[in-house]
Write a protein that holds these residues in place. Structure first.
Motif, PDB file in Angstrom:
ATOM      1  N   UNK A   1       0.836  -1.206   0.000  1.00 22.19           N
ATOM      2  CA  UNK A   1       0.000   0.000   0.000  1.00 22.19           C
ATOM      3  C   UNK A   1       0.869   1.254   0.000  1.00 22.19           C
ATOM      4  N   UNK A   2       1.927   1.256   0.810  1.00 24.52           N
ATOM      5  CA  UNK A   2       2.826   2.413   0.872  1.00 24.52           C
ATOM      6  C   UNK A   2       3.506   2.642  -0.478  1.00 24.52           C
ATOM      7  N   UNK A   3       3.919   1.553  -1.130  1.00 26.18           N
ATOM      8  CA  UNK A   3       4.569   1.667  -2.441  1.00 26.18           C
ATOM      9  C   UNK A   3       3.592   2.210  -3.486  1.00 26.18           C
ATOM     10  N   UNK A   4       2.371   1.683  -3.506  1.00 28.88           N
ATOM     11  CA  UNK A   4       1.364   2.145  -4.465  1.00 28.88           C
ATOM     12  C   UNK A   4       1.042   3.626  -4.244  1.00 28.88           C
ATOM     13  N   UNK A   5       0.920   4.017  -2.974  1.00 31.64           N
ATOM     14  CA  UNK A   5       0.655   5.427  -2.648  1.00 31.64           C
ATOM     15  C   UNK A   5       1.797   6.307  -3.143  1.00 31.64           C
ATOM     16  N   UNK A   6       3.040   5.910  -2.857  1.00 33.73           N
ATOM     17  CA  UNK A   6       4.198   6.689  -3.290  1.00 33.73           C
ATOM     18  C   UNK A   6       4.257   6.833  -4.801  1.00 33.73           C
TER      19      UNK A   6
ATOM     20  N   UNK B   1       2.217   7.824   5.672  1.00 34.39           N
ATOM     21  CA  UNK B   1       3.134   6.749   6.061  1.00 34.39           C
ATOM     22  C   UNK B   1       3.102   6.517   7.571  1.00 34.39           C
ATOM     23  N   UNK B   2       2.946   7.587   8.349  1.00 32.55           N
ATOM     24  CA  UNK B   2       2.836   7.443   9.801  1.00 32.55           C
ATOM     25  C   UNK B   2       1.563   6.689  10.164  1.00 32.55           C
ATOM     26  N   UNK B   3       0.478   6.978   9.435  1.00 36.58           N
ATOM     27  CA  UNK B   3      -0.777   6.260   9.655  1.00 36.58           C
ATOM     28  C   UNK B   3      -0.613   4.765   9.408  1.00 36.58           C
ATOM     29  N   UNK B   4       0.087   4.401   8.335  1.00 35.14           N
ATOM     30  CA  UNK B   4       0.331   2.982   8.047  1.00 35.14           C
ATOM     31  C   UNK B   4       1.187   2.338   9.136  1.00 35.14           C
TER      32      UNK B   4
END
Length: 296
Positions: A35-40, A65-68
């Motif tokens: 999810x972090x990679x897709x968001x970035x 990212x802090x939320x994740x």
């Protein structure tokens, strides 16, 4: 009441043993990394493929990212295992992170243009307008929160893994629903002024208080799920652990809602100050235009 069938919910926690996967949930970590990679990629490399996209500030990326990271701490770290099997107070800390802190950071980090394509369909747009209306959001979250902490409901959920996952999913969606009117990334769904948002946050805090108070001031353990936990795993009595759980939830709620109130207040203050400055400029421009004929 014989709480033996639910006292440890039949978990391996009764022996105090757990494997790496149970403690650190690698599957959850992998999903969050994806999810972090897709968001970035979406807010950087792929951004120009999305209509009406705009650059995303670094602070908003950090919010997301802090939320994740907080989600992983709450659901993928030993905190989740310890809270589910041993400690009510750890469980309340987990809930505080999941439902009071994490959703607001995710909403602050998601740009509106990334979400907007999901609600272009008229049916989805109307559904979104309804579920994110302040009254519906306020009622839904506080109902879900209060029902969860009714002893018979919580004990049933803790004893049934599938039901627990389903309710937690509903709980999480209700938390996003509750925070959406305050931190909405989509201006078209912004239905409240900043002053009304402050009132909304305050009312939310008031509605959470009874459930916390009942837990804090209970004279005996309320939940069969934790009644038979050995004090060697708690470092305190079961009752004190239960009361600590209520205190943690209330303190975290006060801090988070206080920050949300301050954030909303200063956003309102900046907006009003900007309006005043624009009015002053208009008045100054008007005065100059009126003075020019006389000078002529």
């Amino acid at each position: 009441m014989n709480s033996e069938p639910m006292g440890h919910m039949g978990h391996s926690a009764a022996t105090g043993t757990a494997g790496f996967a149970e403690l650190w949930s690698p599957a959850t970590l992998v999903v969050l990394i994806i999810i972090a990679w897709l968001y970035g990629m979406a807010v950087r490399k792929w951004r120009h493929r999305i209509a009406d996209s705009e650059p995303v500030k670094l602070k908003h990326e950090l919010y997301f990212y802090t939320g994740l990271l907080l989600y992983y701490i709450a659901e993928g770290s030993p905190l989740s295992y310890y809270g589910h099997h041993f400690s009510f107070s750890a469980h309340m800390l987990q809930q505080s992170i999941l439902y009071l802190i994490m959703p607001s950071l995710i909403l602050l980090g998601i740009p509106g243009w990334l979400l907007r394509p999901l609600f272009r369909n008229k049916a989805m747009h109307n559904l979104m307008k309804f579920v994110t209306s302040p009254l519906v959001s306020l009622f839904t979250f506080n109902m879900v929160f209060s029902f969860y902490h009714i002893p018979i409901i919580m004990d049933t959920l803790m004893a049934n893994e599938l039901l627990h996952h389903v309710y937690n999913t509903v709980f999480l969606l209700a938390a996003f629903q509750m925070w959406f009117p305050v931190f909405t990334p989509l201006p078209e769904y912004n239905k409240m002024s900043e002053l009304w948002k402050m009132a909304y946050i305050f009312i939310n805090g008031v509605l959470l208080t009874p459930a916390c108070a009942l837990i804090i001031f209970a004279g005996e353990p309320m939940y069969a799920s934790y009644e038979n936990v050995s004090e060697q795993f708690l470092f305190m009595s079961v009752l004190n652990d239960q009361q600590l759980g209520g205190v943690i939830m209330k303190i975290v709620q006060e801090i988070v809602y206080g920050i949300a109130l301050a954030y909303t207040f200063f956003r309102w203050y900046r907006t009003e100050r900007k309006k005043d400055e624009e009015e002053d400029l208009l008045m100054e421009s008007y005065s100059r235009s009126q003075g020019n004929p006389n000078q002529a």
